[in-house]
Motif scaffolding. Structure first.
Motif, PDB file in Angstrom:
ATOM      1  N   HIS A   1       0.816  -1.222   0.000  1.00  0.00           N
ATOM      2  CA  HIS A   1       0.000   0.000   0.000  1.00  0.00           C
ATOM      3  C   HIS A   1       0.851   1.274   0.000  1.00  0.00           C
ATOM      4  O   HIS A   1       2.008   1.265   0.432  1.00  0.00           O
ATOM      5  CB  HIS A   1      -0.949   0.017   1.210  1.00  0.00           C
ATOM      6  CG  HIS A   1      -0.259  -0.072   2.543  1.00  0.00           C
ATOM      7  ND1 HIS A   1      -0.009   1.035   3.327  1.00  0.00           N
ATOM      8  CD2 HIS A   1       0.243  -1.122   3.227  1.00  0.00           C
ATOM      9  CE1 HIS A   1       0.599   0.649   4.442  1.00  0.00           C
ATOM     10  NE2 HIS A   1       0.774  -0.648   4.404  1.00  0.00           N
TER      11      HIS A   1
ATOM     12  N   ASP B   1       6.482   1.332   5.748  1.00  0.00           N
ATOM     13  CA  ASP B   1       5.278   0.510   5.943  1.00  0.00           C
ATOM     14  C   ASP B   1       4.407   0.659   4.693  1.00  0.00           C
ATOM     15  O   ASP B   1       3.799   1.711   4.488  1.00  0.00           O
ATOM     16  CB  ASP B   1       4.550   0.999   7.204  1.00  0.00           C
ATOM     17  CG  ASP B   1       3.195   0.339   7.404  1.00  0.00           C
ATOM     18  OD1 ASP B   1       2.813  -0.519   6.599  1.00  0.00           O
ATOM     19  OD2 ASP B   1       2.522   0.706   8.396  1.00  0.00           O
TER      20      ASP B   1
ATOM     21  N   GLU C   1      -4.795   1.058   2.940  1.00  0.00           N
ATOM     22  CA  GLU C   1      -4.694  -0.163   3.748  1.00  0.00           C
ATOM     23  C   GLU C   1      -4.885   0.190   5.213  1.00  0.00           C
ATOM     24  O   GLU C   1      -5.462  -0.571   5.976  1.00  0.00           O
ATOM     25  CB  GLU C   1      -3.326  -0.834   3.529  1.00  0.00           C
ATOM     26  CG  GLU C   1      -3.160  -2.182   4.243  1.00  0.00           C
ATOM     27  CD  GLU C   1      -2.593  -2.057   5.651  1.00  0.00           C
ATOM     28  OE1 GLU C   1      -2.573  -3.058   6.367  1.00  0.00           O
ATOM     29  OE2 GLU C   1      -2.197  -0.945   6.050  1.00  0.00           O
ATOM     30  N   GLU C   2      -4.423   1.362   5.616  1.00  0.00           N
ATOM     31  CA  GLU C   2      -4.416   1.707   7.039  1.00  0.00           C
ATOM     32  C   GLU C   2      -5.801   2.060   7.579  1.00  0.00           C
ATOM     33  O   GLU C   2      -6.063   1.903   8.764  1.00  0.00           O
ATOM     34  CB  GLU C   2      -3.462   2.889   7.287  1.00  0.00           C
ATOM     35  CG  GLU C   2      -2.024   2.668   6.809  1.00  0.00           C
ATOM     36  CD  GLU C   2      -1.229   1.745   7.721  1.00  0.00           C
ATOM     37  OE1 GLU C   2      -1.810   1.190   8.665  1.00  0.00           O
ATOM     38  OE2 GLU C   2      -0.026   1.573   7.468  1.00  0.00           O
TER      39      GLU C   2
ATOM     40  N   GLN D   1       7.700  -4.853  11.265  1.00  0.00           N
ATOM     41  CA  GLN D   1       6.963  -4.037  12.238  1.00  0.00           C
ATOM     42  C   GLN D   1       7.018  -4.643  13.637  1.00  0.00           C
ATOM     43  O   GLN D   1       6.169  -4.333  14.484  1.00  0.00           O
ATOM     44  CB  GLN D   1       5.502  -3.829  11.801  1.00  0.00           C
ATOM     45  CG  GLN D   1       5.380  -3.254  10.398  1.00  0.00           C
ATOM     46  CD  GLN D   1       3.959  -2.992   9.986  1.00  0.00           C
ATOM     47  OE1 GLN D   1       3.250  -3.907   9.596  1.00  0.00           O
ATOM     48  NE2 GLN D   1       3.526  -1.754  10.051  1.00  0.00           N
TER      49      GLN D   1
ATOM     50  N   HIS E   1       4.840   2.315  12.465  1.00  0.00           N
ATOM     51  CA  HIS E   1       3.803   3.315  12.748  1.00  0.00           C
ATOM     52  C   HIS E   1       4.441   4.426  13.581  1.00  0.00           C
ATOM     53  O   HIS E   1       3.874   4.908  14.565  1.00  0.00           O
ATOM     54  CB  HIS E   1       2.586   2.696  13.460  1.00  0.00           C
ATOM     55  CG  HIS E   1       1.714   1.900  12.514  1.00  0.00           C
ATOM     56  ND1 HIS E   1       0.520   1.350  12.883  1.00  0.00           N
ATOM     57  CD2 HIS E   1       1.865   1.602  11.196  1.00  0.00           C
ATOM     58  CE1 HIS E   1      -0.022   0.727  11.844  1.00  0.00           C
ATOM     59  NE2 HIS E   1       0.787   0.861  10.813  1.00  0.00           N
TER      60      HIS E   1
HETATM   61 MN    MN Z   1       0.588   0.152   8.820  1.00  0.00          MN
END
Ligand code: MN
Ligand code: GLV
Ligand code: MN
Length: 409
Positions: A87, A98, A128-129, A196, A382
């Motif tokens: 994404h 990310d 996506e988030e 992540q 994040h």
């Molecule tokens: Mn993310």
């Protein structure tokens, strides 16, 4: 482009450079925030479309604004297609890898590709988030044919309906059903993503093979009480919406045991003044587990807990389910190819599950999926401190290229 030096090391340097250029496309000065469909996302998509064209791909945007590039092998239309991607949207005050890393590594692999018995499509998903509309995976759900049209009426914090945001972005809400990808020719979907989390760093490994993706529920909970004067209404007579929300926040944390993770990441208080008893408090609840039954039981418990808190305080409560995505297993056959490619690239093979959500979870509705995680510094994500090394990105490019070679044999 195509670049003359297509070694993984040279392309990894280009990937990091491109990630920096994408990070400059932001809605907010001084930090990276790129939600679904503002001009910053269009600018990032334009960069990717340009790189896709340079790599010899036919590149376009689909009806929701995903960027899609298709590479055909020399000599004609291929009968089958491998999908790659990730994404291009971000959280607020995000890191630069990310999502973007998966798109850029996929592009790098296409730049190395000279021939294959299949076509390759690279996706840069537009959402996506789920930061703008609360519900995640808007981009991949359109491609996978699972987009919920009721979501078109959802409004962002400024009151803009999703359908209007899609149209303003150059998309077409009426054409979303038609943007579903046919599954007949698909070999599968492979996504590269930063881990992540801290496992690969602890194992001193550049990459890892993902076994599956945790299921996820998102809900929006609103407590409604009675506003009043902070100086005159006695404590015993108050119906304070924010105190009820605070009770639920601690209940969410307390319910997260045995592999369950649960988060309240958003809280809005109305009317929002220091001398007014809060009338409304709206909070997000995000619940995840690798086991669907455990996740669903926790959601049911928390929903009941919200009702009990409201009832004990004389408030109203509304629990709105925003999203429910089941846990997804990666394809054993594609995992075997990834593991062989990791070993061929000279790295030790490790398997790990994903607690984070990924577009691959939604793409599993079309066919087999697999994911390769790349080590990230401190397991941090994040967060603007997200970091990867060029060496690890080179390994990811090498491994993914080897998977393409193996699938071609
Ligand atoms: Mn993310
Ligand atoms: C996406 O990053 C998610 O897991 O929420
Ligand atoms: Mn991501």
């Amino acid at each position: 482009m195509p670049t003359t030096d297509v070694s993984p090391a040279a392309l990894a340097a280009a990937v990091l450079d491109r990630a920096d250029r994408l990070a400059a496309c932001s809605e907010e000065p001084g930090r990276l925030t790129r939600r679904f469909a503002p001009p910053a996302l269009a600018a990032a998509g334009d960069l990717v479309l340009g790189w896709m064209g340079d790599a010899g791909m036919t590149a376009r945007r689909d009806a929701i604004g995903n960027v899609v590039g298709r590479w055909e092998p020399p000599g004609g239309a291929a009968a089958s297609t491998l999908l790659l991607g990730s994404h291009l949207d971000t959280v607020r005050d995000a890191g630069r890898y990310d999502g973007m890393l998966g798109v850029l590594v996929a592009l790098a692999c296409v730049e190395r590709l000279r021939d294959a018995p299949f076509a390759v499509e690279v996706f840069g998903f537009a959402d996506e988030e789920g930061v703008r509309y609360g519900t995640a995976y808007l981009g991949s759900s359109v491609v996978a044919g699972t987009f919920d049209r009721d979501a078109l009426g959802r409004r962002d914090a400024d009151g803009v309906a999703m359908a209007d945001a899609i149209a303003a972005f150059g998309g077409d809400p009426a054409a979303l059903d038609g943007a579903r990808r046919d599954r007949e020719d698909l070999l599968g979907y492979v996504e590269v993503h930063i881990e992540q989390g801290p496992v690969l760093e602890a194992e001193d490994l550049p990459v890892g093979v993902v076994t599956g993706i945790a299921g996820q529920n998102r809900a929006e909970v609103t407590f409604a009480g009675v506003p009043g004067h902070a100086g005159t209404v006695p404590m015993a007579l108050r119906r304070d919406a924010l105190v009820a929300a605070a009770e639920l926040v601690t209940a969410v944390e307390a319910r997260a045991t045995d592999g369950l993770v649960a988060t309240v990441g958003e809280l809005r208080v109305e009317p929002g003044a220091s001398n007014v008893i809060p009338a409304r408090a709206r909070l997000s609840v995000d619940v995840r587990h690798l086991d669907d039954a455990a996740r669903e039981a926790a959601v049911a418990d928390l929903r009941e807990r919200a009702r009990a808190i409201a009832s004990s305080r004389g408030l109203d409560v509304a629990w709105t389910a925003v999203q429910a995505t089941g846990a997804v297993a990666c394809s054993p056959a594609l995992m075997t190819e990834l593991e062989a490619a990791v070993a061929d690239a000279g790295a030790r093979v490790v398997r790990l599950p994903s607690g984070a959500g990924h577009d691959a979870a939604v793409m599993s509705n079309l066919g087999d999926i697999a994911m390769l995680f790349v080590r990230c510094a401190g397991g941090i994500s994040h967060n603007p401190a997200e970091a990867v090394t060029a060496q690890d990105v080179a390994v990811a490019i090498d491994v993914t290229s080897r998977v393409l070679d193996r699938l071609g044999r």
